[in-house]
Design a protein around this motif. Structure first.
Motif, PDB file in Angstrom:
ATOM      1  N   GLN A   1      -6.251   4.972   3.037  1.00  0.00           N
ATOM      2  CA  GLN A   1      -5.216   6.005   2.969  1.00  0.00           C
ATOM      3  C   GLN A   1      -5.694   7.237   2.206  1.00  0.00           C
TER       4      GLN A   1
ATOM      5  N   CYS B   1      -0.466   7.746  -6.572  1.00  0.00           N
ATOM      6  CA  CYS B   1      -1.857   8.215  -6.599  1.00  0.00           C
ATOM      7  C   CYS B   1      -1.922   9.698  -6.291  1.00  0.00           C
TER       8      CYS B   1
ATOM      9  N   LYS C   1       0.603   3.964  -3.010  1.00  0.00           N
ATOM     10  CA  LYS C   1       0.083   5.283  -2.686  1.00  0.00           C
ATOM     11  C   LYS C   1       0.928   6.401  -3.307  1.00  0.00           C
ATOM     12  N   GLN C   2       2.214   6.148  -3.478  1.00  0.00           N
ATOM     13  CA  GLN C   2       3.099   7.165  -4.037  1.00  0.00           C
ATOM     14  C   GLN C   2       2.735   7.531  -5.476  1.00  0.00           C
TER      15      GLN C   2
ATOM     16  N   LEU D   1      -5.659   0.521   0.926  1.00  0.00           N
ATOM     17  CA  LEU D   1      -5.273   1.660   0.099  1.00  0.00           C
ATOM     18  C   LEU D   1      -6.358   2.729   0.141  1.00  0.00           C
ATOM     19  N   SER D   2      -7.612   2.315   0.115  1.00  0.00           N
ATOM     20  CA  SER D   2      -8.712   3.282   0.200  1.00  0.00           C
ATOM     21  C   SER D   2      -8.730   3.981   1.558  1.00  0.00           C
TER      22      SER D   2
ATOM     23  N   VAL E   1       0.833  -1.206   0.000  1.00  0.00           N
ATOM     24  CA  VAL E   1       0.000   0.000   0.000  1.00  0.00           C
ATOM     25  C   VAL E   1       0.865   1.252   0.000  1.00  0.00           C
ATOM     26  N   ALA E   2       1.929   1.259   0.800  1.00  0.00           N
ATOM     27  CA  ALA E   2       2.820   2.432   0.842  1.00  0.00           C
ATOM     28  C   ALA E   2       3.447   2.692  -0.515  1.00  0.00           C
TER      29      ALA E   2
ATOM     30  N   GLY F   1      -5.285  10.861  -6.250  1.00  0.00           N
ATOM     31  CA  GLY F   1      -6.139  10.101  -5.348  1.00  0.00           C
ATOM     32  C   GLY F   1      -7.050   9.082  -5.975  1.00  0.00           C
TER      33      GLY F   1
ATOM     34  N   VAL G   1      -7.253   7.151  -0.849  1.00  0.00           N
ATOM     35  CA  VAL G   1      -7.278   6.956  -2.295  1.00  0.00           C
ATOM     36  C   VAL G   1      -8.658   6.450  -2.711  1.00  0.00           C
TER      37      VAL G   1
END
Length: 246
Positions: free
Chosen positions: A61, A39, A36-37, A58-59, A32-33, A42, A63
């Motif tokens: 976070q 997105c 996320k970079q 992920l959501s 996920v980390a 988002g 996104v």
């Protein structure tokens, strides 16, 4: 993703436990980390969302995650866990979306479940069309074993042996189509589970060539989600593609 050997309804009832035994739950945080970079705006689309193992955290976070899966049973698992993700039934090889995403991703070796070259290229094209101008496509794949196999050869491999589980893969090689037709035998306690599947293995060089056919080019390649260097000893890769010229 029409594949009578694939996860779908066969794997749905054991998916969470099977992923955990394989060590995939343990690396969700790193996955996920990493994702996320990419997105920035988002939005993300997961190809083969499964039970939401990656999509849901992920959501969480921030996104906006959507997903596709060919299995109704898998989609039911997502719906039971969250109502924040828009996931729909479809073929990841042939899909279209009016939405354009910062990120399209395909993890847990889902891509080889498309067991023809044509389907794999179609998937890359569909993914490329779903990206926004600065979007990224991320694919997780294993590196095929270079040990020679002959056509029709039956191979038995122990995937996992611990105090509670023994997982054995019995496969037949079809080199003409780069297919492995296999059955996973999972022994746990007093239970024995039989999980069939069919995959088309892909070398990373071929994946790059197919991506070029879809208007994509490789930008990064890592061994794992923690960004270890990809080397000749790597057993898998995380590949990041963007539209050519972007």
């Amino acid at each position: 993703m029409s594949n009578k050997y694939t996860y779908g309804e066969i794997y749905a009832h054991v998916y969470e436990e099977y992923a955990a035994v394989q060590g995939k739950e343990a690396e969700v945080g790193e996955t996920v980390a990493f994702l996320k970079q990419y997105c920035n705006g988002g939005s993300a689309l997961e190809l083969g969302i499964g039970n939401g193992r990656v999509a849901i955290p992920l959501s969480e976070q921030g996104v906006n995650v959507e997903g596709i899966d060919n299995s109704c049973e898998m989609l039911k698992l997502v719906a039971k866990r969250t109502d924040l993700i828009n996931a729909w039934q479809g073929d990841i090889a042939h899909f279209s979306s009016k939405q354009r995403y910062n990120l399209v991703y395909c993890v847990y070796f889902t891509f080889p479940l498309l067991f023809t070259r044509e389907a794999q290229i179609a998937c890359l094209r569909s993914a490329a069309e779903a990206l926004d101008d600065e979007g990224a496509l991320i694919i997780e794949l294993w590196v095929p074993d270079f040990n020679p196999r002959v056509a029709g050869q039956l191979t038995t491999t122990a995937r996992l042996v611990d105090d509670e589980n023994t997982i054995i893969d019995v496969s037949v090689h079809d080199p003409l189509n780069q297919n492995l037709i296999s059955t996973v035998l999972w022994f746990s306690g007093t239970s024995i589970r039989r999980l069939p599947q069919r995959v088309r293995y892909v070398y990373h060089q071929e994946l790059d060539t197919m991506a070029e056919c879809a208007g994509l080019e490789l930008r990064e390649r890592w061994e794992d989600w923690s960004r270890s260097a990809f080397t000749k000893r790597s057993e898998r890769h995380i590949s990041v593609y963007r539209r050519s010229g972007s």
